[in-house]
Scaffold this motif. Structure first.
Motif, short mmCIF file in Angstrom:
data_model
loop_
_atom_site.label_atom_id
_atom_site.label_comp_id
_atom_site.label_asym_id
_atom_site.label_seq_id
_atom_site.Cartn_x
_atom_site.Cartn_y
_atom_site.Cartn_z
N LEU A 171 0.82 -1.22 0.00
CA LEU A 171 0.00 0.00 0.00
C LEU A 171 0.85 1.26 0.00
O LEU A 171 0.43 2.28 -0.54
N SER A 172 2.01 1.19 0.59
CA SER A 172 2.87 2.36 0.66
C SER A 172 3.30 2.85 -0.73
O SER A 172 3.69 4.01 -0.90
N GLU A 173 3.21 1.98 -1.74
CA GLU A 173 3.62 2.33 -3.10
C GLU A 173 2.44 2.59 -4.03
O GLU A 173 2.64 2.86 -5.22
N ARG A 176 2.27 6.13 -5.82
CA ARG A 176 3.37 6.28 -6.79
C ARG A 176 3.14 5.39 -8.01
O ARG A 176 3.51 5.76 -9.14
N ALA A 192 0.68 11.01 -5.61
CA ALA A 192 1.41 10.65 -4.40
C ALA A 192 1.65 11.84 -3.46
O ALA A 192 2.17 11.67 -2.36
N THR A 212 -4.00 9.15 0.29
CA THR A 212 -3.21 9.50 1.47
C THR A 212 -3.62 8.66 2.66
O THR A 212 -2.79 8.15 3.43
N ALA A 215 -2.41 5.09 2.44
CA ALA A 215 -0.99 4.95 2.73
C ALA A 215 -0.68 4.99 4.21
O ALA A 215 0.37 4.47 4.64
N SER A 216 -1.58 5.58 5.00
CA SER A 216 -1.24 5.84 6.40
C SER A 216 -2.02 5.01 7.41
O SER A 216 -1.64 4.94 8.59
#
Length: 283
Positions: A171-173, A176, A192, A212, A215-216
Motif C-alpha cells: 500500500l505504501s507504493e 506512486r 502521491a 493519502t 498509505a497511512s
C-alpha cells in the motif's frame, strides 16, 4: 467491497461539509449519526455514491459490452427504482425528470471535473488488466464528467482497487504506482502528493485524500475515522478509500459491527450489496 464502501458512504454522508466541531464531537464510530444538515433524515442510509456504484457493478456482472447508452440506462434505472439523496442538485433534478438513458444522454452537459465519476468507479478495479480498468473507467466517466480531471480521477479510483485486489504491491507504493500510469497534468501535482485539510468538490481532491489515507492507515475503522476527520466531501473520500482497502490483505477488516447492522437493508440495501459483491468477485 460494496458493503464496506456503502458503510463508508452512509457514515461519511452524515458529516459531509459539516462544521469541524460537529465532526470532532460525533466522529466516534459508535454508530450512524443524523445528517448535520438534514434533521429527520434516517441514519445509516447511503447516498448517490453507493447508488451509482451499484449501477456500475450491475453492468459489470451482466457481462454485456459497455456502451454509453447502456450505462446511462442503468443510472436512470438505479435511481428511479430506489431514489436516494446526495446527488448534485441539477443532476438530481435531471434524473428525476428523464425516463431512459437516451434522454439522459441527450440532456446531459458532461463538462464537470467533480467527483461523481470517481466515487462510482471502484468495482471497475476488479477487472483483470490495467488497460481494462483505464478503458472502462474512462468510458463511464465521459457520460457525466468528460474532462481530463474528471476522467483521471475516475481512473485513479478504479486503479486503487485494482492494485489492492490483484496485490500489485504494498500500500505504501500505491499512489506512486498510479503516478506512473496516469499523467500529472490535471492540476493536482501528482497522486502521491499527501493530502491534508478539508476536501473540496473536485474529483482529484477526493481521490488524493483517499490515497493519502490508504498509505497511512492499516485498518478500515482507522481509515473511516481519518477520512471523516478531514472534513468536506468526506463521504466520497470514505467510499473511494474503503472500496480499495476492503480488497487489501494489509488492512484489518474491522469496521464496527454496529455499522454493519444498522446500514440500510431494504430491497437494495446491505443484503443486496453482499450478494452483488459475491457475483462481482467472480467476473
Amino acid at each position: 467491497m460494496l458493503v464496506e464502501l456503502a458503510i463508508g458512504d452512509a457514515y461519511g454522508g452524515s458529516f459531509e461539509h459539516a462544521y469541524p466541531s460537529f465532526v470532532a464531537e460525533h466522529n466516534k464510530l459508535t454508530g450512524y449519526v443524523p445528517h448535520h444538515g438534514q434533521p429527520g433524515a434516517p441514519a445509516g442510509r447511503y447516498t448517490d455514491d453507493t447508488q451509482m456504484t451499484i449501477a456500475i457493478a450491475e453492468v459489470l456482472v451482466s457481462g454485456r459490452r459497455w456502451t454509453p447508452l447502456l450505462l446511462a440506462e442503468q443510472f436512470v434505472r438505479a435511481y428511479h427504482r430506489d431514489p436516494h439523496d446526495g446527488y448534485a442538485p441539477r443532476f438530481h433534478q435531471l434524473l428525476s425528470e428523464v425516463r431512459d438513458g437516451e434522454e439522459l444522454l441527450r440532456r446531459l452537459q458532461p463538462q464537470s471535473d467533480k467527483s461523481g465519476a470517481a466515487m462510482r468507479a471502484g468495482p471497475i478495479g476488479l477487472l483483470p488488466t490495467v488497460d481494462d480498468v483505464l478503458y472502462h473507467a474512462k468510458l463511464q466517466a465521459r457520460i457525466t464528467h468528460d474532462t481530463p480531471a474528471g476522467i483521471a480521477a475516475a481512473q485513479a479510483a478504479a486503479l486503487a482497487v485494482h492494485y489492492c485486489h490483484h496485490r500489485v504491491g504494498p500500500l505504501s507504493e500505491l499512489a506512486r504506482w498510479i503516478d506512473g500510469i496516469l499523467p500529472e497534468d490535471v492540476g493536482h501535482g501528482g497522486w502521491a502528493l499527501p493530502w491534508s485539510g478539508k476536501v473540496g468538490p473536485q474529483g482529484w481532491m477526493s481521490v488524493r485524500a483517499a490515497l493519502t489515507t490508504l498509505a497511512s492507515c492499516r485498518s478500515l475503522s482507522g481509515m473511516l475515522h481519518a477520512t471523516v476527520a478531514l472534513t468536506g466531501d468526506v463521504d466520497t473520500v470514505a467510499t473511494i478509500a474503503l472500496a480499495a482497502a476492503s480488497r487489501s490483505p494489509e488492512v484489518a477488516q474491522d469496521l464496527p459491527p454496529v455499522l454493519w447492522r444498522d446500514l440500510e437493508n431494504g430491497e437494495f440495501g446491505r443484503d443486496y450489496l453482499a450478494a452483488l459483491d459475491e457475483r462481482l468477485l467472480h467476473i
